[in-house]
Design an enzyme around this catalytic site. Structure first.
Site, PDB file in Angstrom:
ATOM      1  N   GLU A  39       0.815  -1.213   0.000  1.00  0.00           N
ATOM      2  CA  GLU A  39       0.000   0.000   0.000  1.00  0.00           C
ATOM      3  C   GLU A  39       0.849   1.263   0.000  1.00  0.00           C
ATOM      4  O   GLU A  39       0.516   2.237  -0.662  1.00  0.00           O
ATOM      5  CB  GLU A  39      -0.962   0.009   1.201  1.00  0.00           C
ATOM      6  CG  GLU A  39      -2.096  -0.994   1.094  1.00  0.00           C
ATOM      7  CD  GLU A  39      -3.002  -0.747  -0.106  1.00  0.00           C
ATOM      8  OE1 GLU A  39      -2.993   0.369  -0.666  1.00  0.00           O
ATOM      9  OE2 GLU A  39      -3.720  -1.683  -0.495  1.00  0.00           O
ATOM     10  N   TYR A 122      -6.366   6.957   3.707  1.00  0.00           N
ATOM     11  CA  TYR A 122      -6.538   5.889   2.734  1.00  0.00           C
ATOM     12  C   TYR A 122      -5.857   4.596   3.203  1.00  0.00           C
ATOM     13  O   TYR A 122      -6.473   3.532   3.248  1.00  0.00           O
ATOM     14  CB  TYR A 122      -6.007   6.269   1.344  1.00  0.00           C
ATOM     15  CG  TYR A 122      -5.824   5.015   0.529  1.00  0.00           C
ATOM     16  CD1 TYR A 122      -6.925   4.375  -0.023  1.00  0.00           C
ATOM     17  CD2 TYR A 122      -4.570   4.398   0.429  1.00  0.00           C
ATOM     18  CE1 TYR A 122      -6.787   3.164  -0.691  1.00  0.00           C
ATOM     19  CE2 TYR A 122      -4.421   3.191  -0.231  1.00  0.00           C
ATOM     20  CZ  TYR A 122      -5.530   2.583  -0.781  1.00  0.00           C
ATOM     21  OH  TYR A 122      -5.396   1.375  -1.409  1.00  0.00           O
ATOM     22  N   ASP A 140      -9.396   5.546  -2.740  1.00  0.00           N
ATOM     23  CA  ASP A 140      -8.257   5.934  -3.571  1.00  0.00           C
ATOM     24  C   ASP A 140      -8.781   6.535  -4.877  1.00  0.00           C
ATOM     25  O   ASP A 140      -9.980   6.756  -5.036  1.00  0.00           O
ATOM     26  CB  ASP A 140      -7.367   4.719  -3.843  1.00  0.00           C
ATOM     27  CG  ASP A 140      -8.049   3.738  -4.775  1.00  0.00           C
ATOM     28  OD1 ASP A 140      -9.293   3.759  -4.860  1.00  0.00           O
ATOM     29  OD2 ASP A 140      -7.348   2.950  -5.435  1.00  0.00           O
TER      30      ASP A 140
END
Length: 356
Positions: A39, A122, A140
């Site tokens: 991520e 996020y 996102d």
DNA sequence: TATACGTGGTC
DNA sequence: TGACCAAGTAT
């Protein structure tokens, strides 16, 4: 207009989900460290660019504890070329924090995740959902596109973010929230694409307002960005007879912080405003000659035109304070950003010297 | 809220 | 070819 059915999305996902190195097999829970690492790398970065870096990091630092124990310099050199280097510094700080605060295990808690360095709204939601199957709602760029099209959101980004977050959260089902998050991202990446959405294949085709109106490409609405200014400078490539190149480490803060660079004049704000006496900025006194052509590199908020001056120095020339000579064979151990790789290649300094 | 922060691919 | 884009965060 029917309401979007999260179960239809999950059914689509079970058939069309992408296989990615950091993802678990269907029905399994992914390793939180793998999710975290991927991520961070995927922030503003394509899957294609990330895959080799993810594999290399995992091989070198198999667990968050290994990463926490690594010297920052090694993490930066391994990250070199991926961009947004604050991510690498925060990745390392985050690994240390996970060890110090949580005993080396990522917390299954969105609020605690958010408190870690480099983890924003996020990423905290993404880790919570994907690694722990918590009903979190990461938003996102993919999900922004899916949601704004689904609801034909006219408000422009970034002002529309709160609204989009609320609309995205409404969609999260009680069952398989982790798969839902990944399904939304896969949908945005493979079906609901920016330029040519494949609406005929989309599980949300029926409830999609943009689809109904034929205005898919209108969303998400974005405010115009300012034009990029130009900057210019001269890079000084000092090459010793053994092929070693003079390099130094950039300051701790700002652009390319703590990364390795070829010494250069200040990057002037206006084109053609290179100092009248560039040699004054040269790292060593030598016979400098300007190489033909230049290196052009476009950053997020400005473009840089780097002229390259080269000097060939005798073997045994010592490095001045704050700089060091590095052999090309050792470049891989340096934190060399793409810009600096371009400069070295432009000056022919990225390969051993010719035998004469 | 706006700006700083990389890079490589696409049309 | 110059925008625009890609799983954003920090300040």
């Amino acid at each position: 207009m029917p309401a979007p059915d999260p179960e239809a999305l999950l059914a689509w996902y079970d058939i069309h989900r992408r296989r990615l190195p950091w993802r678990a097999e269907a029905g399994r829970r992914a390793d939180p460290y793998h999710v975290f690492l991927s991520e961070i790398m995927l922030q503003q970065t394509t899957v294609k660019a990330v895959v080799p870096y993810f594999d290399a990091f995992l091989r070198r630092w198999p667990t968050v504890a290994h990463l926490a124990d690594a010297p920052l310099e090694e993490v930066l050199s391994a990250w070199a070329g991926l961009g947004y280097y604050a991510r690498a510094r925060n990745l390392h700080a985050c690994a240390k924090a996970v060890v110090a605060r949580h005993g080396g295990r990522f917390p299954a808690n969105e609020v605690l995740l958010l408190d870690l360095p480099g983890i924003g709204p996020y990423t905290a939601a993404a880790i919570a959902a994907i690694a722990f199957n918590l009903p979190a709602s990461p938003v996102d760029g993919n999900i922004e596109r899916v949601v704004t099209r689904l609801h034909a959101v006219e408000e422009a980004l970034p002002k529309a973010k709160p609204r989009i977050r609320a609309l995205a959260a409404e969609l999260v089902p009680p069952r398989r929230p982790g798969d839902h998050a990944q399904a939304m991202m896969d949908l945005g990446a493979t079906i609901c694409t920016p330029k040519s959405p494949a609406c005929a294949l989309c599980p949300f085709s029926a409830p999609c307002r943009a689809r109904a109106e034929g205005t898919m490409l209108r969303y998400p609405v974005k405010t115009k960005k300012a034009a990029k200014p130009e900057r210019a400078a001269i890079a000084f490539l000092a090459v010793r007879a053994d092929g070693a190149v003079l390099l130094r480490t950039r300051p701790d803060k700002g652009l390319l912080a703590k990364m390795t660079e070829v010494p250069a004049t200040p990057w002037s704000a206006s084109e053609g405003a290179i100092p009248a006496d560039p040699a004054r900025h040269a790292p060593v006194k030598a016979q400098w000659r300007a190489l033909p052509g230049a290196v052009r590199h476009v950053f997020t908020h400005f473009a840089l035109e780097l002229s390259v001056w080269r000097a060939d120095l005798p073997a045994g020339t010592p490095a001045p304070d704050g700089a060091r000579f590095v052999l090309p064979r050792d470049f891989d151990a340096e934190a060399l950003p793409s810009l600096m790789r371009k400069v070295l290649a432009h000056g022919g300094a990225n390969r051993p010297p010719k035998r004469s």
